[in-house]
Design an enzyme around this catalytic site. Structure first.
Site, PDB file in Angstrom:
ATOM      1  N   ARG A  94     -28.816   4.302 -12.122  1.00 59.16           N
ATOM      2  CA  ARG A  94     -29.343   3.006 -11.562  1.00 59.16           C
ATOM      3  C   ARG A  94     -30.918   3.098 -11.636  1.00 59.16           C
ATOM      4  O   ARG A  94     -31.302   2.137 -11.774  1.00 59.16           O
ATOM      5  CB  ARG A  94     -28.836   2.926 -10.256  1.00 59.16           C
ATOM      6  CG  ARG A  94     -29.121   1.815  -9.382  1.00 59.16           C
ATOM      7  CD  ARG A  94     -28.790   0.335  -9.995  1.00 59.16           C
ATOM      8  NE  ARG A  94     -27.581   0.277 -10.216  1.00 59.16           N
ATOM      9  CZ  ARG A  94     -26.737  -0.436 -11.048  1.00 59.16           C
ATOM     10  NH1 ARG A  94     -27.431  -1.834 -11.108  1.00 59.16           N
ATOM     11  NH2 ARG A  94     -25.601  -0.745 -11.321  1.00 59.16           N
ATOM     12  N   ASN A 352     -24.908   6.903  -4.022  1.00 60.17           N
ATOM     13  CA  ASN A 352     -23.234   6.728  -4.280  1.00 60.17           C
ATOM     14  C   ASN A 352     -23.121   5.902  -5.469  1.00 60.17           C
ATOM     15  O   ASN A 352     -23.951   6.046  -6.451  1.00 60.17           O
ATOM     16  CB  ASN A 352     -22.756   6.137  -2.823  1.00 60.17           C
ATOM     17  CG  ASN A 352     -21.388   6.773  -2.548  1.00 60.17           C
ATOM     18  OD1 ASN A 352     -20.582   6.559  -3.018  1.00 60.17           O
ATOM     19  ND2 ASN A 352     -21.680   7.398  -1.420  1.00 60.17           N
ATOM     20  N   HIS A 354     -23.172   2.937  -6.389  1.00 67.52           N
ATOM     21  CA  HIS A 354     -24.114   1.999  -7.214  1.00 67.52           C
ATOM     22  C   HIS A 354     -25.100   3.017  -7.768  1.00 67.52           C
ATOM     23  O   HIS A 354     -25.687   2.360  -8.902  1.00 67.52           O
ATOM     24  CB  HIS A 354     -24.323   0.896  -6.165  1.00 67.52           C
ATOM     25  CG  HIS A 354     -25.474  -0.195  -6.841  1.00 67.52           C
ATOM     26  ND1 HIS A 354     -26.602  -0.241  -6.963  1.00 67.52           N
ATOM     27  CD2 HIS A 354     -24.651  -1.287  -7.396  1.00 67.52           C
ATOM     28  CE1 HIS A 354     -26.847  -1.381  -7.306  1.00 67.52           C
ATOM     29  NE2 HIS A 354     -25.783  -2.063  -7.796  1.00 67.52           N
ATOM     30  N   CYS A 355     -25.725   3.942  -7.156  1.00 75.48           N
ATOM     31  CA  CYS A 355     -26.730   4.820  -7.565  1.00 75.48           C
ATOM     32  C   CYS A 355     -26.359   5.267  -9.026  1.00 75.48           C
ATOM     33  O   CYS A 355     -27.505   5.648  -9.640  1.00 75.48           O
ATOM     34  CB  CYS A 355     -27.207   5.637  -6.597  1.00 75.48           C
ATOM     35  SG  CYS A 355     -27.399   5.198  -4.955  1.00 75.48           S
ATOM     36  N   ILE A 356     -25.330   5.785  -9.117  1.00 79.45           N
ATOM     37  CA  ILE A 356     -24.928   6.833 -10.661  1.00 79.45           C
ATOM     38  C   ILE A 356     -24.617   5.749 -11.654  1.00 79.45           C
ATOM     39  O   ILE A 356     -24.040   6.012 -12.680  1.00 79.45           O
ATOM     40  CB  ILE A 356     -24.064   7.507 -10.206  1.00 79.45           C
ATOM     41  CG1 ILE A 356     -22.520   6.880  -9.819  1.00 79.45           C
ATOM     42  CG2 ILE A 356     -24.429   8.459  -9.211  1.00 79.45           C
ATOM     43  CD1 ILE A 356     -21.552   7.997  -9.784  1.00 79.45           C
TER      44      ILE A 356
END
Length: 363
Positions: A94, A352, A354-356
């Site tokens: 992200r 989490n 969304h971050c990956i």
């Protein structure tokens, strides 16, 4: 042959689409750093596999992997997940991947932000970060898309857009001295407007409590649809998150979006509080980067979910709330599939789902 353009998306008629708009793919990056992912990153890798499998129900997934880990990733990932060799420093796609912009004629281009590992030497999470800074352009090259090199340091997790002219961010992150210390708030807004063709920036004061990203907005809120926000909420007045969420709500209730709409807020319960165990902390190799300390509070949030082609992939973080969150998400997104993935290993690494992940818009 792809080009890195000297013009701007706004000048060329391109805008950043919302996450709920159609996507052609989701890109991820394989976790490998043993000073961030415990026990040789094996537990995190198993979780990334489950996230990729969940996403692939509705959207093709590409996983970038180092040469050293390529065979391992290819063996443990299903054959329908594309595995592509690419060098990275960590696995927060992200933040290091391109933010895509599209036009009304079926064209897309990538925005390549400057990246400094969330604060560069002294305040950042790891060093070096040059491989991560090159990822966005490599993704665009691989997909045959032209790109823009944006003139500021920015991580993708620090912004949310509604696709209709509104961008949400936090003052804590975008105004942090480790990002763009020579730019004023107004100058940063101007760059965002030119680079993403947005019309209005809504500044939320802080991100989630104890978030090592300096308060990425994607760990506090999610854009449900234009004019509607899911906000991490805490009812415990003694918890530090209570005031943070209250201040965020106050801003959202007093602002209107770019189209003049009042913003409707949906409260997402906060998991936990969650803390890192001694075993979890001891499994991480020691380095000069972010230290993992037993008993430290984790920045867990259900807002850190992914929307991908009428499918919600959300983190399972707390048995007391997981099912309630699933029902709430199903209510917020009628006719969407809702899939939960046990995501504590990602949380232990500092983010989490969304971050990956990083979506590629369909054109």
């Amino acid at each position: 042959m792809t080009k890195q353009l000297s013009t701007s998306p706004k000048q060329d008629g391109f805008r950043m689409p919302a996450e709920h708009e159609p996507q052609s793919a989701i890109w991820m990056a394989w976790p490998e750093r043993t000073d961030n992912w415990r026990y040789g990153a094996k537990p995190a890798q198993a979780t990334f596999v489950e996230v990729a499998k969940a996403i692939a129900k509705t959207t093709p997934v590409t996983m970038v992997v180092s040469a050293e880990q390529f065979e391992n990733a290819r063996v443990v990932l299903p054959s329908y997940i594309q595995v592509l060799e690419m060098s990275t420093d960590d696995s927060w796609m992200r933040d290091i991947g391109p933010s895509y912009v599209v036009n009304d004629h079926g064209k897309r281009r990538g925005v390549d932000w400057h990246f400094n590992a969330l604060g560069q030497i002294g305040d950042g999470l790891y060093s070096p970060w040059d491989k991560d800074d090159a990822v966005a352009r490599k993704v665009c090259e691989t997909l045959g898309d032209d790109s823009y090199r944006a003139p500021i340091v920015l991580e993708g997790g620090s912004i949310h857009v509604d696709g209709e002219g509104t961008l949400y961010t936090t003052e804590e992150c975008l105004l942090h001295p480790s990002r763009n210390p020579d730019l004023t708030r107004e100058e940063i807004e101007d760059v965002l407007k030119v680079t993403l063709s947005i019309e209005k920036v809504i500044w939320i004061p802080q991100g989630l409590y104890n978030d090592e990203t300096n308060g990425h907005v994607d760990n506090l809120i999610h854009v449900v649809r234009p004019g509607e926000i899911a906000l991490t909420w805490c009812d415990d007045e003694t918890d530090p998150q209570y005031l943070i969420s209250r201040k965020a709500m106050d801003v959202l209730l007093t602002e209107t979006d770019a189209k003049g709409r009042q913003i409707k807020i949906h409260k997402l319960p906060m998991p936990g509080p969650l803390y890192i165990s001694e075993d979890e902390a001891n499994g991480v190799d020691v380095s000069e980067g972010m230290e993992r300390v037993p008993g430290e509070r984790l920045a867990g949030s259900y807002a850190n979910y992914l929307i991908s082609n009428e499918h919600i992939i959300y983190p399972l973080l707390d048995e007391k709330h997981d099912k309630d969150v699933a029902m709430l998400l199903a209510k917020l997104y009628p006719n969407y599939e809702v899939t939960g993935v046990n995501a504590r290993e990602i949380l232990l690494g500092g983010g989490n789902i969304h971050c990956i992940t990083q979506q590629i818009p369909k054109v």
